[in-house]
Design an enzyme around this catalytic site. Structure first.
Site, short mmCIF file in Angstrom:
data_model
loop_
_atom_site.label_atom_id
_atom_site.label_comp_id
_atom_site.label_asym_id
_atom_site.label_seq_id
_atom_site.Cartn_x
_atom_site.Cartn_y
_atom_site.Cartn_z
NE ARG A 123 61.14 6.45 -90.76
CZ ARG A 123 62.09 5.76 -91.36
NH1 ARG A 123 62.00 5.50 -92.65
NH2 ARG A 123 63.12 5.34 -90.68
CE LYS A 145 42.01 15.03 -81.68
NZ LYS A 145 41.25 15.46 -80.48
CD GLU A 187 30.78 11.93 -79.39
OE1 GLU A 187 31.07 13.09 -79.73
OE2 GLU A 187 31.29 11.37 -78.40
CE LYS A 229 36.35 15.05 -85.73
NZ LYS A 229 36.49 13.82 -84.97
CD GLU A 239 42.27 18.84 -79.44
OE1 GLU A 239 41.82 17.90 -80.09
OE2 GLU A 239 42.30 18.88 -78.22
NE ARG A 243 40.43 17.22 -84.27
CZ ARG A 243 40.88 16.29 -85.09
NH1 ARG A 243 41.81 16.59 -85.98
NH2 ARG A 243 40.41 15.06 -85.04
CG ASN A 247 38.04 17.50 -76.54
OD1 ASN A 247 37.81 16.40 -77.01
ND2 ASN A 247 39.19 18.14 -76.76
CG HIS A 250 34.90 14.87 -74.69
ND1 HIS A 250 35.58 13.98 -75.47
CD2 HIS A 250 33.73 15.09 -75.32
CE1 HIS A 250 34.85 13.68 -76.54
NE2 HIS A 250 33.73 14.36 -76.47
CG HIS A 254 37.19 11.55 -70.66
ND1 HIS A 254 38.11 12.34 -71.30
CD2 HIS A 254 36.64 10.77 -71.62
CE1 HIS A 254 38.10 12.05 -72.59
NE2 HIS A 254 37.22 11.11 -72.81
CG HIS A 267 33.17 8.22 -75.37
ND1 HIS A 267 34.00 8.91 -74.52
CD2 HIS A 267 33.06 8.96 -76.50
CE1 HIS A 267 34.39 10.02 -75.11
NE2 HIS A 267 33.84 10.08 -76.32
P1 NAD Z 1 33.33 0.31 -80.61
O1 NAD Z 1 34.25 0.39 -81.74
O2 NAD Z 1 33.75 -0.46 -79.41
O3 NAD Z 1 31.92 -0.23 -81.11
C1 NAD Z 1 30.86 -0.38 -80.18
C2 NAD Z 1 30.29 -1.81 -80.21
O4 NAD Z 1 29.48 -1.96 -81.38
C3 NAD Z 1 31.34 -2.89 -80.28
O5 NAD Z 1 30.92 -3.99 -79.51
C4 NAD Z 1 31.36 -3.26 -81.77
O6 NAD Z 1 31.83 -4.56 -82.02
C5 NAD Z 1 29.90 -3.13 -82.10
N1 NAD Z 1 29.59 -2.86 -83.49
C6 NAD Z 1 30.24 -2.03 -84.34
N2 NAD Z 1 29.55 -1.91 -85.48
C7 NAD Z 1 28.47 -2.70 -85.38
C8 NAD Z 1 27.38 -2.99 -86.23
N3 NAD Z 1 27.22 -2.36 -87.41
N4 NAD Z 1 26.45 -3.88 -85.81
C9 NAD Z 1 26.56 -4.46 -84.58
N5 NAD Z 1 27.54 -4.19 -83.72
C10 NAD Z 1 28.49 -3.33 -84.12
O7 NAD Z 1 32.95 1.77 -80.06
P2 NAD Z 1 32.65 3.16 -80.79
O8 NAD Z 1 31.66 3.82 -79.92
O9 NAD Z 1 32.38 3.01 -82.22
O10 NAD Z 1 34.05 3.92 -80.66
C11 NAD Z 1 34.63 4.20 -79.42
C12 NAD Z 1 36.11 4.38 -79.61
O11 NAD Z 1 36.33 5.48 -80.49
C13 NAD Z 1 36.88 4.69 -78.34
O12 NAD Z 1 38.05 3.91 -78.32
C14 NAD Z 1 37.23 6.17 -78.46
O13 NAD Z 1 38.43 6.50 -77.82
C15 NAD Z 1 37.35 6.31 -79.96
N6 NAD Z 1 37.10 7.67 -80.46
C16 NAD Z 1 38.01 8.18 -81.30
C17 NAD Z 1 37.82 9.45 -81.83
C18 NAD Z 1 38.79 9.98 -82.83
O14 NAD Z 1 38.67 11.16 -83.20
N7 NAD Z 1 39.72 9.20 -83.31
C19 NAD Z 1 36.68 10.19 -81.50
C20 NAD Z 1 35.75 9.61 -80.63
C21 NAD Z 1 35.97 8.34 -80.12
N1 GLY Z 2 36.76 13.66 -81.18
C1 GLY Z 2 37.43 14.89 -81.10
C2 GLY Z 2 38.32 15.20 -82.27
O1 GLY Z 2 38.33 14.51 -83.26
O2 GLY Z 2 39.04 16.16 -82.21
#
Ligand code: NAD
Ligand code: GLY
Length: 365
Positions: A123, A145, A187, A229, A239, A243, A247, A250, A254, A267
């Site tokens: 939990r 998130k 971003e 942020k 949110e 918050r 977006n 977005h 999307h 993205h």
């Molecule tokens: P990702 O985690 O897929 O990383 C992008 C690519 O870069 C991958 O191929 C990864 O292996 C590679 N990589 C990572 N670090 C590296 C490094 N230092 N050197 C070389 N390669 C490297 O993508 P991302 O853009 O980091 O994240 C996207 C994800 O984040 C999505 O799933 C999205 O939904 C999520 N997201 C979450 C939030 C949140 O608030 N939780 C906000 C925005 C996005």
């Molecule tokens: N990426 C949007 C949020 O964290 O709320």
């Protein structure tokens, strides 16, 4: 050359407050992050791309603890419920107790999954974010998130679960592919465009240095975006209001990602085009001035980000996809629009004809 200093930002959430540390050489600075581990058990979650590059740095700091690593396959397709089961099994195998900690070493995919696993085990246990993409440093590692995708859609399952600490080592960005780096810059621009006009101005003046990955400029950009942020998250953790402004772009983004089957645009690239579409729509609706749209377009262009809808996409299909967005209420489009740089607003009942006209005008020829 002097190395840039460490920047720290507090996410103020009472007893669950935590620090985001941003700087050079943080992963190898074991004394810095080892204090955040409370118990003996640690599971490091990473993927097959990031682990060969950076797992060693972290492993050296875990000597004397009972720890293991779980390396998932790379990619959004692996942000699945099945892999949460695999991670929970790894914790069980480790004999992880309630004071165990998960370390997320990777981009947003790994961070979201590690956080969700931590939210589920007994939990809720600690997790530490060690983001290695620019997007994860400035967005996904901060704010709590967490979640996974279902075949029915992205991020449909999840929980709010704040990390215990975030350590963003900007040296890891050296190996990040160019396109991923620029997607992260989108971003950064987004935060400034929503609520920080002075930061937007600063970005305009530092765009060349940022595009060239100058470390001091990058450190300041990440810290400013994280500070923005953190403020939003502290005021509206789950949110209920403000918050949602994060977006901006977005809903358009999307739709573009989906129309491109998640292969045409990353993205962050979808967010870049989406923010500009939101600005163009705001201008069409008389909410903002053409000069604001021009400034946003110019900044995105300077940072090497796309600003047009990819050729061949159908505006009617994009509008239909936008109608499926989670933010909508029944029968009404709800979008984040703006009154110019630094002043975003949630608007319900947006005129679909204006959206369609905006989409039609923005398709690359
Ligand atoms: P990702 O985690 O897929 O990383 C992008 C690519 O870069 C991958 O191929 C990864 O292996 C590679 N990589 C990572 N670090 C590296 C490094 N230092 N050197 C070389 N390669 C490297 O993508 P991302 O853009 O980091 O994240 C996207 C994800 O984040 C999505 O799933 C999205 O939904 C999520 N997201 C979450 C939030 C949140 O608030 N939780 C906000 C925005 C996005
Ligand atoms: N990426 C949007 C949020 O964290 O709320």
């Amino acid at each position: 050359m002097n190395l840039p200093a460490i920047e720290t930002v507090t996410v103020a959430l009472g007893e669950r407050s935590y620090l985001v540390s941003i700087g050079s050489g943080l992963l190898a600075d074991h004394a810095l992050w080892r204090d955040s581990l409370r118990g003996k058990h640690v599971l490091v979650m990473s993927n097959t791309t990031v682990a060969p590059l950076y797992l060693d740095h972290v492993a050296k700091g875990l000597e004397g603890l009972s720890w293991s690593s779980l390396l998932l396959e790379d990619g959004e397709a692996h942000k699945s419920f099945a892999n949460i089961g695999v991670a929970l099994d790894a914790l069980a195998k480790l004999g992880a107790t309630r004071d165990a900690c998960i370390i997320a070493l990777g981009g947003g995919v790994i961070g979201d999954m590690a956080g969700f696993t931590a939210a589920c085990w007994m939990r809720g246990i600690d997790f530490i974010q060690m983001p290695t993409t620019l997007l994860a440093m400035v967005d996904s590692s901060v704010g709590g998130k967490t979640g996974v995708n279902l075949p029915a859609g992205k991020n449909l399952v999840g929980a709010f679960h704040q990390p215990r600490a975030v350590f963003a080592d900007i040296d890891t960005l050296i190996t990040l592919p160019d396109r991923e780096y620029r997607a992260g810059l989108a971003e950064v621009v987004k935060g400034a465009a929503i609520g920080d006009e002075p930061f937007f101005h600063w970005l305009e003046h530092n765009a060349d240095r940022l595009a060239a990955r100058d470390s001091a400029t990058l450190l300041e950009a990440i810290a400013r975006k994280v500070r923005y942020k953190a403020g939003v998250v502290a005021r509206d953790e789950t949110e209920q209001g403000e918050r949602a402004l994060l977006n901006l772009g977005h809903t358009f983004g999307h739709a573009l990602e989906t129309a491109g089957h998640y292969t045409t645009l990353l993205h962050g690239e979808g967010v870049a085009v989406g923010m500009l579409l939101a600005a163009q729509l705001s201008e069409r609706l008389g909410m903002s001035e053409p000069a604001d749209t021009t400034r946003l377009q110019a900044l995105l262009h300077m940072l090497g980000l796309p600003t047009a809808i990819p050729a061949g996409m159908d505006p009617h299909q994009l509008l239909a996809l936008m109608r499926l967005d989670k933010k909508n209420t029944a029968g009404s489009l709800r979008l984040i629009l703006w009154h110019g740089i630094g002043r975003a607003e949630i608007v319900s009942g947006v005129d679909e004809a204006a959206v369609l006209a905006t989409l039609e005008a923005a398709i690359a020829r």
